[in-house]
Design a protein around this motif. Structure first.
Motif, PDB file in Angstrom:
ATOM      1  N   THR A  86      26.770  95.682  -8.338  1.00 27.90           N
ATOM      2  CA  THR A  86      26.462  95.114  -7.169  1.00 27.90           C
ATOM      3  C   THR A  86      25.850  96.009  -6.365  1.00 27.90           C
ATOM      4  O   THR A  86      25.014  95.524  -5.445  1.00 27.90           O
ATOM      5  CB  THR A  86      27.915  94.510  -6.740  1.00 27.90           C
ATOM      6  OG1 THR A  86      28.643  93.965  -7.748  1.00 27.90           O
ATOM      7  CG2 THR A  86      27.793  93.822  -5.802  1.00 27.90           C
ATOM      8  N   ASP A  87      25.997  97.227  -6.025  1.00 31.09           N
ATOM      9  CA  ASP A  87      25.464  98.094  -5.279  1.00 31.09           C
ATOM     10  C   ASP A  87      23.813  98.082  -5.532  1.00 31.09           C
ATOM     11  O   ASP A  87      23.170  97.756  -4.441  1.00 31.09           O
ATOM     12  CB  ASP A  87      25.911  99.632  -5.446  1.00 31.09           C
ATOM     13  CG  ASP A  87      27.315  99.726  -4.992  1.00 31.09           C
ATOM     14  OD1 ASP A  87      27.664  99.090  -4.200  1.00 31.09           O
ATOM     15  OD2 ASP A  87      27.825 100.886  -5.285  1.00 31.09           O
ATOM     16  N   PHE A  88      23.445  97.938  -6.670  1.00 34.90           N
ATOM     17  CA  PHE A  88      22.052  97.822  -6.939  1.00 34.90           C
ATOM     18  C   PHE A  88      21.538  96.473  -6.749  1.00 34.90           C
ATOM     19  O   PHE A  88      20.605  96.437  -6.075  1.00 34.90           O
ATOM     20  CB  PHE A  88      21.936  98.147  -8.622  1.00 34.90           C
ATOM     21  CG  PHE A  88      20.350  97.927  -9.100  1.00 34.90           C
ATOM     22  CD1 PHE A  88      19.700  99.181  -8.831  1.00 34.90           C
ATOM     23  CD2 PHE A  88      19.989  96.941  -9.210  1.00 34.90           C
ATOM     24  CE1 PHE A  88      18.139  99.237  -8.888  1.00 34.90           C
ATOM     25  CE2 PHE A  88      18.547  96.570  -9.576  1.00 34.90           C
ATOM     26  CZ  PHE A  88      17.796  97.709  -9.326  1.00 34.90           C
ATOM     27  N   PHE A  89      22.271  95.458  -7.202  1.00 33.94           N
ATOM     28  CA  PHE A  89      21.726  94.243  -7.152  1.00 33.94           C
ATOM     29  C   PHE A  89      21.596  93.697  -5.599  1.00 33.94           C
ATOM     30  O   PHE A  89      20.872  92.861  -5.330  1.00 33.94           O
ATOM     31  CB  PHE A  89      22.819  93.428  -8.339  1.00 33.94           C
ATOM     32  CG  PHE A  89      22.560  91.815  -8.258  1.00 33.94           C
ATOM     33  CD1 PHE A  89      21.259  91.495  -8.481  1.00 33.94           C
ATOM     34  CD2 PHE A  89      23.583  90.986  -7.866  1.00 33.94           C
ATOM     35  CE1 PHE A  89      21.354  90.150  -8.808  1.00 33.94           C
ATOM     36  CE2 PHE A  89      23.649  89.532  -8.197  1.00 33.94           C
ATOM     37  CZ  PHE A  89      22.178  89.333  -8.667  1.00 33.94           C
ATOM     38  N   GLU A  90      22.388  94.241  -4.856  1.00 33.38           N
ATOM     39  CA  GLU A  90      22.419  93.340  -3.382  1.00 33.38           C
ATOM     40  C   GLU A  90      21.412  93.886  -2.334  1.00 33.38           C
ATOM     41  O   GLU A  90      21.290  93.166  -1.604  1.00 33.38           O
ATOM     42  CB  GLU A  90      23.921  93.850  -2.687  1.00 33.38           C
ATOM     43  CG  GLU A  90      23.894  95.347  -2.270  1.00 33.38           C
ATOM     44  CD  GLU A  90      25.341  95.661  -1.648  1.00 33.38           C
ATOM     45  OE1 GLU A  90      26.092  94.848  -1.742  1.00 33.38           O
ATOM     46  OE2 GLU A  90      25.268  96.938  -1.138  1.00 33.38           O
ATOM     47  N   ARG A  91      20.481  95.079  -2.959  1.00 32.05           N
ATOM     48  CA  ARG A  91      19.684  95.461  -2.260  1.00 32.05           C
ATOM     49  C   ARG A  91      18.524  94.409  -1.848  1.00 32.05           C
ATOM     50  O   ARG A  91      18.098  94.141  -0.841  1.00 32.05           O
ATOM     51  CB  ARG A  91      19.013  96.795  -2.580  1.00 32.05           C
ATOM     52  CG  ARG A  91      17.867  96.263  -3.409  1.00 32.05           C
ATOM     53  CD  ARG A  91      17.474  97.324  -4.413  1.00 32.05           C
ATOM     54  NE  ARG A  91      16.438  96.918  -5.345  1.00 32.05           N
ATOM     55  CZ  ARG A  91      16.712  96.077  -6.132  1.00 32.05           C
ATOM     56  NH1 ARG A  91      17.795  95.287  -6.394  1.00 32.05           N
ATOM     57  NH2 ARG A  91      15.649  95.614  -7.102  1.00 32.05           N
ATOM     58  N   PHE A  92      18.205  93.933  -2.933  1.00 32.06           N
ATOM     59  CA  PHE A  92      17.315  92.689  -2.897  1.00 32.06           C
ATOM     60  C   PHE A  92      17.773  91.507  -2.001  1.00 32.06           C
ATOM     61  O   PHE A  92      16.891  90.747  -1.166  1.00 32.06           O
ATOM     62  CB  PHE A  92      16.998  92.136  -4.211  1.00 32.06           C
ATOM     63  CG  PHE A  92      16.185  90.861  -4.436  1.00 32.06           C
ATOM     64  CD1 PHE A  92      14.750  91.062  -4.229  1.00 32.06           C
ATOM     65  CD2 PHE A  92      16.720  89.650  -4.455  1.00 32.06           C
ATOM     66  CE1 PHE A  92      13.863  90.035  -4.540  1.00 32.06           C
ATOM     67  CE2 PHE A  92      15.561  88.607  -4.599  1.00 32.06           C
ATOM     68  CZ  PHE A  92      14.616  88.588  -4.314  1.00 32.06           C
ATOM     69  N   ASP A  93      18.949  90.834  -2.000  1.00 32.08           N
ATOM     70  CA  ASP A  93      19.213  89.873  -1.160  1.00 32.08           C
ATOM     71  C   ASP A  93      19.603  90.349   0.264  1.00 32.08           C
ATOM     72  O   ASP A  93      19.366  89.422   1.201  1.00 32.08           O
ATOM     73  CB  ASP A  93      20.637  89.230  -1.698  1.00 32.08           C
ATOM     74  CG  ASP A  93      20.293  88.471  -3.096  1.00 32.08           C
ATOM     75  OD1 ASP A  93      20.003  87.493  -2.947  1.00 32.08           O
ATOM     76  OD2 ASP A  93      20.695  89.259  -4.082  1.00 32.08           O
ATOM     77  N   LYS A  94      19.922  91.571   0.355  1.00 29.23           N
ATOM     78  CA  LYS A  94      20.097  92.234   1.746  1.00 29.23           C
ATOM     79  C   LYS A  94      18.842  91.944   2.779  1.00 29.23           C
ATOM     80  O   LYS A  94      18.847  91.458   3.779  1.00 29.23           O
ATOM     81  CB  LYS A  94      20.780  93.480   1.701  1.00 29.23           C
ATOM     82  CG  LYS A  94      22.203  93.616   1.775  1.00 29.23           C
ATOM     83  CD  LYS A  94      22.540  94.845   1.718  1.00 29.23           C
ATOM     84  CE  LYS A  94      23.765  95.255   2.037  1.00 29.23           C
ATOM     85  NZ  LYS A  94      24.283  96.748   1.795  1.00 29.23           N
ATOM     86  N   GLU A  95      17.932  92.595   1.893  1.00 29.49           N
ATOM     87  CA  GLU A  95      16.509  92.253   2.455  1.00 29.49           C
ATOM     88  C   GLU A  95      15.906  90.987   2.727  1.00 29.49           C
ATOM     89  O   GLU A  95      15.466  90.785   3.739  1.00 29.49           O
ATOM     90  CB  GLU A  95      15.458  93.358   1.570  1.00 29.49           C
ATOM     91  CG  GLU A  95      15.433  94.629   1.911  1.00 29.49           C
ATOM     92  CD  GLU A  95      14.758  95.202   0.777  1.00 29.49           C
ATOM     93  OE1 GLU A  95      14.042  94.777   0.296  1.00 29.49           O
ATOM     94  OE2 GLU A  95      15.395  96.352   0.382  1.00 29.49           O
ATOM     95  N   LYS A  96      16.095  90.171   1.590  1.00 33.73           N
ATOM     96  CA  LYS A  96      15.350  88.931   1.816  1.00 33.73           C
ATOM     97  C   LYS A  96      16.290  87.814   2.748  1.00 33.73           C
ATOM     98  O   LYS A  96      15.640  87.285   3.468  1.00 33.73           O
ATOM     99  CB  LYS A  96      15.596  88.475   0.430  1.00 33.73           C
ATOM    100  CG  LYS A  96      14.806  86.888   0.160  1.00 33.73           C
ATOM    101  CD  LYS A  96      14.939  86.404  -1.299  1.00 33.73           C
ATOM    102  CE  LYS A  96      14.469  85.130  -1.525  1.00 33.73           C
ATOM    103  NZ  LYS A  96      14.486  84.500  -2.690  1.00 33.73           N
ATOM    104  N   TYR A  97      17.558  87.774   2.440  1.00 35.54           N
ATOM    105  CA  TYR A  97      18.242  86.941   3.432  1.00 35.54           C
ATOM    106  C   TYR A  97      18.873  87.492   4.504  1.00 35.54           C
ATOM    107  O   TYR A  97      19.887  86.973   5.392  1.00 35.54           O
ATOM    108  CB  TYR A  97      19.427  86.383   2.239  1.00 35.54           C
ATOM    109  CG  TYR A  97      18.839  85.402   1.315  1.00 35.54           C
ATOM    110  CD1 TYR A  97      18.456  84.298   1.538  1.00 35.54           C
ATOM    111  CD2 TYR A  97      19.037  85.765   0.028  1.00 35.54           C
ATOM    112  CE1 TYR A  97      17.807  83.397   0.403  1.00 35.54           C
ATOM    113  CE2 TYR A  97      18.564  85.128  -1.170  1.00 35.54           C
ATOM    114  CZ  TYR A  97      18.016  83.980  -0.939  1.00 35.54           C
ATOM    115  OH  TYR A  97      17.495  83.214  -1.785  1.00 35.54           O
ATOM    116  N   GLY A  98      18.835  88.934   4.682  1.00 41.07           N
ATOM    117  CA  GLY A  98      19.711  89.510   5.692  1.00 41.07           C
ATOM    118  C   GLY A  98      21.367  89.074   5.478  1.00 41.07           C
ATOM    119  O   GLY A  98      22.168  89.341   6.423  1.00 41.07           O
ATOM    120  N   SER A  99      21.606  89.076   4.334  1.00 37.63           N
ATOM    121  CA  SER A  99      23.113  88.659   4.097  1.00 37.63           C
ATOM    122  C   SER A  99      24.003  89.947   3.722  1.00 37.63           C
ATOM    123  O   SER A  99      23.148  91.030   3.513  1.00 37.63           O
ATOM    124  CB  SER A  99      23.375  87.867   2.693  1.00 37.63           C
ATOM    125  OG  SER A  99      22.548  88.558   1.537  1.00 37.63           O
TER     126      SER A  99
END
Ligand code: BDR
Ligand code: CA
Length: 313
Positions: free
Chosen positions: A224-237
């Motif tokens: 999850t630590d790895f996978f979340e960087r993408f969505d944090k950047e894209k959606y600001g989630s």
């Protein structure tokens, strides 16, 4: 009640991995007959390898893992290393698998399993592009009526798309396969982005996974630590959506989800909206309902279930 017999068809993928771990951690509700790998997030050689890595992480080398289709029915494969990393399972450091692939093609395993079991006793759980399932339905149409239910992750209505402005990844990669499945007449339950984007791993939820302290749970936190960087950047989630675990959570606790029985058609013609799930959520057509399309999720209940089950592995 005896556990539900399922085949997980998958392209791991960190969220696929969590979905598989949740199933393997829930033997009272779920009996995993086999895992079939398909090309999707990364090419087939990697998804077939990653599925075995996940089985070994769960200590379940007895689960047969079959390699399936290495490309969509009619198109070139589109992959998602930009989300999942080069291996598809980037994040934790996990050893290469010792277990061998099961002999034979995934599509033959799906056909054989559905024929061997009484009708209505096997559920299919696709977590990636629908290529293997569509191929099985094309090669052996007699199995369609034997499927208990297809519970799949794919598509979107309110959230529209993630790989293109109009399409969700799993459906976009093989829209012709998706069309075959959605038109098959089988009973289908869909976990679209509308639901999976509510299954967000916040820092607190990921800390709870890590605090379990077992190897599988720490691996989930690291994925999850790895996978979340993408969505944090894209959606600001605040974290990553756990798309595919919605499928296995539904099998365990369907009451966590709510949706509508509606018509869903797949766009296969237009370049602009290729792979769109045209979902008649508001009932504005008279096209017959062909899918139970989920719209909402009890996110706290979902994470409570997942955390409790991961601790069991
Ligand atoms: C779906 O695409 C993949 O990247 C995930 O594993 C999930 O199945 C989300 O669109
Ligand atoms: Ca997936």
């Amino acid at each position: 009640m005896s556990p539900r017999k399922i085949i997980i068809d998958t392209d791991p993928g960190q969220d696929d991995a969590v979905a598989i771990l949740l199933a393997l951690a829930s033997p009272e509700e779920i009996d995993v007959l086999g895992i079939t790998a398909v090309a999707g997030n990364v090419p087939l050689a990697l998804t077939a390898k990653n599925a075995r890595i996940v089985c070994e992480l769960a200590g379940r080398t007895d689960i047969p893992v079959y390699a399936g289709c290495d490309a969509p029915l009619r198109r070139r494969l589109v992959t998602a290393e930009h989300v999942h990393g080069k291996t598809g399972l980037d994040g934790p450091s996990l050893p290469d698998p010792h277990m061998a692939l099961a002999d034979g093609h995934a599509v033959d395993f799906i056909i054989r399993t559905l024929r061997e079991h009484p009708a209505g006793k096997v559920t299919l759980c696709p977590l990636g592009p629908l290529t293997n399932i569509a191929r099985a339905f094309q090669d052996a149409p007699d199995i369609i009526g034997r499927v208990d239910e297809i519970v799949l992750m794919g598509g979107a209505y309110f959230e529209v798309g993630n790989i293109t402005p109009a399409a969700e990844f799993n459906i976009y990669v093989d829209p012709e396969a998706a069309e075959i499945v959605f038109r098959s007449g089988a009973s289908i339950t869909v976990m679209p982005l509308d639901v999976t984007h509510k299954a967000l791993v916040t820092p607190e939820r990921n800390d709870a996974f890590r605090a379990i302290g077992t190897r599988p749970a720490i691996a989930v936190a690291e994925m999850t630590d790895f996978f979340e960087r993408f969505d944090k950047e894209k959606y600001g989630s605040p974290g990553a959506p756990l798309h595919d675990p919605c499928v296995t959570a539904y099998l365990i606790e369907p009451g966590l989800f709510s949706g509508r029985h509606i018509n869903v058609e797949i766009e296969t013609g237009s370049d602009l909206t290729l792979g769109m799930t045209v979902a008649d959520w508001w009932g504005v057509t008279d096209r017959p309902a062909n899918a139970h399309f989920m719209g909402d999720l009890d996110a706290d209940g979902f994470f409570a279930l997942l955390t409790k089950r991961l601790a069991w592995l």
